[in-house]
Design a protein around this motif. Structure first.
Motif, PDB file in Angstrom:
ATOM      1  N   THR A   1      -4.045   4.208  -4.500  1.00 49.91           N
ATOM      2  CA  THR A   1      -4.997   5.262  -4.869  1.00 49.91           C
ATOM      3  C   THR A   1      -5.704   5.816  -3.635  1.00 49.91           C
ATOM      4  O   THR A   1      -6.675   6.556  -3.752  1.00 49.91           O
ATOM      5  N   GLU A   2      -5.209   5.453  -2.446  1.00 47.38           N
ATOM      6  CA  GLU A   2      -5.919   5.776  -1.210  1.00 47.38           C
ATOM      7  C   GLU A   2      -5.121   6.694  -0.288  1.00 47.38           C
ATOM      8  O   GLU A   2      -3.895   6.751  -0.352  1.00 47.38           O
ATOM      9  N   VAL A   3      -5.852   7.382   0.571  1.00 48.92           N
ATOM     10  CA  VAL A   3      -5.254   8.127   1.670  1.00 48.92           C
ATOM     11  C   VAL A   3      -5.429   7.294   2.929  1.00 48.92           C
ATOM     12  O   VAL A   3      -6.486   6.697   3.157  1.00 48.92           O
ATOM     13  N   LYS A   4      -4.388   7.248   3.747  1.00 51.87           N
ATOM     14  CA  LYS A   4      -4.418   6.475   4.976  1.00 51.87           C
ATOM     15  C   LYS A   4      -4.122   7.417   6.144  1.00 51.87           C
ATOM     16  O   LYS A   4      -3.128   8.142   6.125  1.00 51.87           O
ATOM     17  N   THR A   5      -4.989   7.399   7.137  1.00 55.96           N
ATOM     18  CA  THR A   5      -4.814   8.259   8.302  1.00 55.96           C
ATOM     19  C   THR A   5      -4.830   7.427   9.572  1.00 55.96           C
ATOM     20  O   THR A   5      -5.502   6.401   9.669  1.00 55.96           O
ATOM     21  N   SER A   6      -4.058   7.888  10.555  1.00 59.67           N
ATOM     22  CA  SER A   6      -4.001   7.217  11.848  1.00 59.67           C
ATOM     23  C   SER A   6      -3.986   8.273  12.942  1.00 59.67           C
ATOM     24  O   SER A   6      -3.322   9.307  12.809  1.00 59.67           O
ATOM     25  N   PHE A   7      -4.708   7.994  14.030  1.00 63.53           N
ATOM     26  CA  PHE A   7      -4.748   8.910  15.161  1.00 63.53           C
ATOM     27  C   PHE A   7      -4.265   8.235  16.443  1.00 63.53           C
ATOM     28  O   PHE A   7      -4.518   8.716  17.551  1.00 63.53           O
ATOM     29  N   ASP A   8      -3.573   7.115  16.281  1.00 60.61           N
ATOM     30  CA  ASP A   8      -2.973   6.429  17.427  1.00 60.61           C
ATOM     31  C   ASP A   8      -1.523   6.041  17.106  1.00 60.61           C
ATOM     32  O   ASP A   8      -1.047   4.988  17.479  1.00 60.61           O
ATOM     33  N   ARG A   9      -0.854   6.924  16.363  1.00 57.95           N
ATOM     34  CA  ARG A   9       0.555   6.776  16.010  1.00 57.95           C
ATOM     35  C   ARG A   9       0.822   5.481  15.227  1.00 57.95           C
ATOM     36  O   ARG A   9       1.828   4.804  15.426  1.00 57.95           O
ATOM     37  N   GLY A  10      -0.087   5.170  14.345  1.00 58.14           N
ATOM     38  CA  GLY A  10       0.151   4.079  13.417  1.00 58.14           C
ATOM     39  C   GLY A  10      -0.324   2.715  13.859  1.00 58.14           C
ATOM     40  O   GLY A  10      -0.143   1.735  13.131  1.00 58.14           O
TER      41      GLY A  10
ATOM     42  N   PRO B   1     -10.606   6.424  -0.560  1.00 60.80           N
ATOM     43  CA  PRO B   1     -10.117   6.793  -1.892  1.00 60.80           C
ATOM     44  C   PRO B   1      -9.669   8.253  -1.916  1.00 60.80           C
ATOM     45  O   PRO B   1     -10.298   9.119  -1.312  1.00 60.80           O
ATOM     46  N   ALA B   2      -8.552   8.514  -2.613  1.00 61.39           N
ATOM     47  CA  ALA B   2      -8.055   9.873  -2.761  1.00 61.39           C
ATOM     48  C   ALA B   2      -8.109  10.341  -4.205  1.00 61.39           C
ATOM     49  O   ALA B   2      -8.290  11.530  -4.469  1.00 61.39           O
ATOM     50  N   VAL B   3      -7.924   9.393  -5.152  1.00 59.18           N
ATOM     51  CA  VAL B   3      -7.984   9.708  -6.580  1.00 59.18           C
ATOM     52  C   VAL B   3      -8.778   8.618  -7.294  1.00 59.18           C
ATOM     53  O   VAL B   3      -8.840   7.478  -6.809  1.00 59.18           O
ATOM     54  N   PRO B   4      -9.391   8.932  -8.439  1.00 52.71           N
ATOM     55  CA  PRO B   4     -10.119   7.899  -9.203  1.00 52.71           C
ATOM     56  C   PRO B   4      -9.182   6.785  -9.647  1.00 52.71           C
ATOM     57  O   PRO B   4      -8.203   7.026 -10.347  1.00 52.71           O
ATOM     58  N   ALA B   5      -9.476   5.551  -9.242  1.00 48.37           N
ATOM     59  CA  ALA B   5      -8.554   4.441  -9.467  1.00 48.37           C
ATOM     60  C   ALA B   5      -8.431   4.052 -10.931  1.00 48.37           C
ATOM     61  O   ALA B   5      -7.459   3.400 -11.316  1.00 48.37           O
ATOM     62  N   ASP B   6      -9.387   4.439 -11.771  1.00 49.68           N
ATOM     63  CA  ASP B   6      -9.304   4.070 -13.178  1.00 49.68           C
ATOM     64  C   ASP B   6      -8.349   4.958 -13.966  1.00 49.68           C
ATOM     65  O   ASP B   6      -7.887   4.580 -15.050  1.00 49.68           O
ATOM     66  N   LYS B   7      -7.997   6.113 -13.420  1.00 50.93           N
ATOM     67  CA  LYS B   7      -7.160   7.059 -14.159  1.00 50.93           C
ATOM     68  C   LYS B   7      -5.858   7.420 -13.446  1.00 50.93           C
ATOM     69  O   LYS B   7      -4.920   7.901 -14.089  1.00 50.93           O
TER      70      LYS B   7
END
Length: 372
Positions: free
Chosen positions: A55-64, A71-77
């Protein structure tokens, strides 16, 4: 996919790379990918990369090397348990279309009941701040969807999306477009492949989209007819040509088609070493199928890559990225449903599979090594 499953997948991938695994054989130039990923990755602003998990967005600025999760979306739905597609528009808006795992329902036995009993809803979300915050999920359709990897940003800015649906009783491909960066979607037409009533994967399914140099849109279509099919739109996704064979042999599996930084196309797909890869005309004697069961599935034990410099008219000879021995070419070791990302020109990240279902690889390889 929970964190434990992701950990198991990473262990399986690492064993294939470093433990002289007898099941999966990799290209000799394949290296361990610096990122273990099971969903699509895109480049974002400030030299970052972004993916979505659970349910999450993951970002990296050092090539992983390090990641930040939010959180990107409500985890209950909602959850990203199903497949998804990611694009980034010219002004930096990130658009994600995903199958909601929280609402998925299987209709039971194929051919019985109603197609509406099969539910895998498709939603879209977007971010205008490099993935920090996201819009509320917007429902696009409630139909059953398999691989959801077909979304493309056109030169005009329009986003075109191809999904899947069931009609009694085969698969079709609905097409949508958005002219407001994913804030709303308009359905245009439905692409169908006729005369393929063989089993529960008939029709047109699991498409990929790429815009060609002349502005038209190329749709690559998985079928049960022995080859990939194609359909073309010359009006930015409003209408599509009647699907026809590409002549590219396909053993009934998803194909990953992408535009490279150097302008060429790359195709990643499962090919049958006993059949020619291009200009293949299926013969019923070598395409044996059985009704309503999975005996008809061809082994997906070879993952190959090929390149085109003329928008798909001709292709380089296929090069094997990964393969299994024939004795282990069962569903648990199939190397299929590839994910592709080009972190820098000529460098490829390729991943496949989920634990318990398919062969899992997670590799980095250079374009020059595939062309030698």
């Amino acid at each position: 996919m929970n964190k434990f499953c992701m950990f198991v997948c990473l262990l399986l991938c690492q064993s294939a790379l470093f433990a002289d695994d007898p099941v999966i054989t990799l290209h000799t130039k394949a290296e361990s990918c610096p990122v273990s990923f099971t969903k699509p990755i895109i480049a974002i602003a400030n030299d970052g990369i972004l993916t979505l998990q659970e349910t999450e967005v993951k970002t990296s600025f050092d090539r992983g090397k390090t990641w930040t999760s939010k959180p990107a979306v409500p985890a209950d739905k909602f959850s990203f348990a199903g497949d998804l597609s990611l694009v980034r528009t010219s002004d930096g808006t990130i658009v994600c279309v995903f199958c909601n795992g929280k609402e998925t329902k299987s209709g039971g036995k194929w051919g019985e009941g109603k197609p509406s009993d099969w539910v895998m809803p498709v939603y879209s979300i977007f971010s205008k701040d490099n993935g920090a915050t996201w819009s509320e999920p917007l429902l696009i359709q409630r139909d059953w969807v398999g691989a959801l990897r077909a979304m493309v940003v056109l030169k005009s800015g329009r986003i075109v999306l191809a999904t899947m649906a069931i009609v009694p009783w085969h698969h079709v491909i609905p097409v949508y477009y958005s002219d407001d960066q994913g804030q709303s979607w308009t359905k245009t037409t439905v692409v169908d492949v006729e005369n393929s009533k063989i089993n529960d994967h008939d029709g047109a399914l699991e498409p990929k989209l790429v815009q060609l140099n002349d502005g038209s849109i190329f749709m690559l279509i998985r079928t049960t007819k022995g080859t990939f099919y194609k359909s073309i739109s010359t009006d930015e996704g409003l209408t599509w040509t009647k699907p026809e064979s590409t002549g590219i042999q396909n053993n009934n599996s998803f194909g990953e088609l992408n535009r490279l930084a150097d302008g060429r196309l790359i195709l990643l797909w499962n090919r049958d070493e006993n059949l020619p890869p291009f200009n293949y005309v299926p013969d019923p004697n070598d395409w044996i199928v059985k009704d309503l069961n999975y005996d008809w599935l061809r082994p997906r034990n070879i993952l190959a890559a090929s390149f085109s410099s003329d928008d798909g008219k001709t292709w380089t000879p296929p090069v094997t990225i990964a393969s299994t021995t024939p004795s282990t070419s069962d569903m648990e070791t199939w190397i299929c449903y590839p994910l592709f990302f080009e972190p820098e020109p000529g460098v490829f990240w390729i991943a496949t599979g989920e634990p318990g279902a398919t062969g899992c690889i997670n590799v980095q390889i250079k374009e020059e090594d595939l062309l030698k």
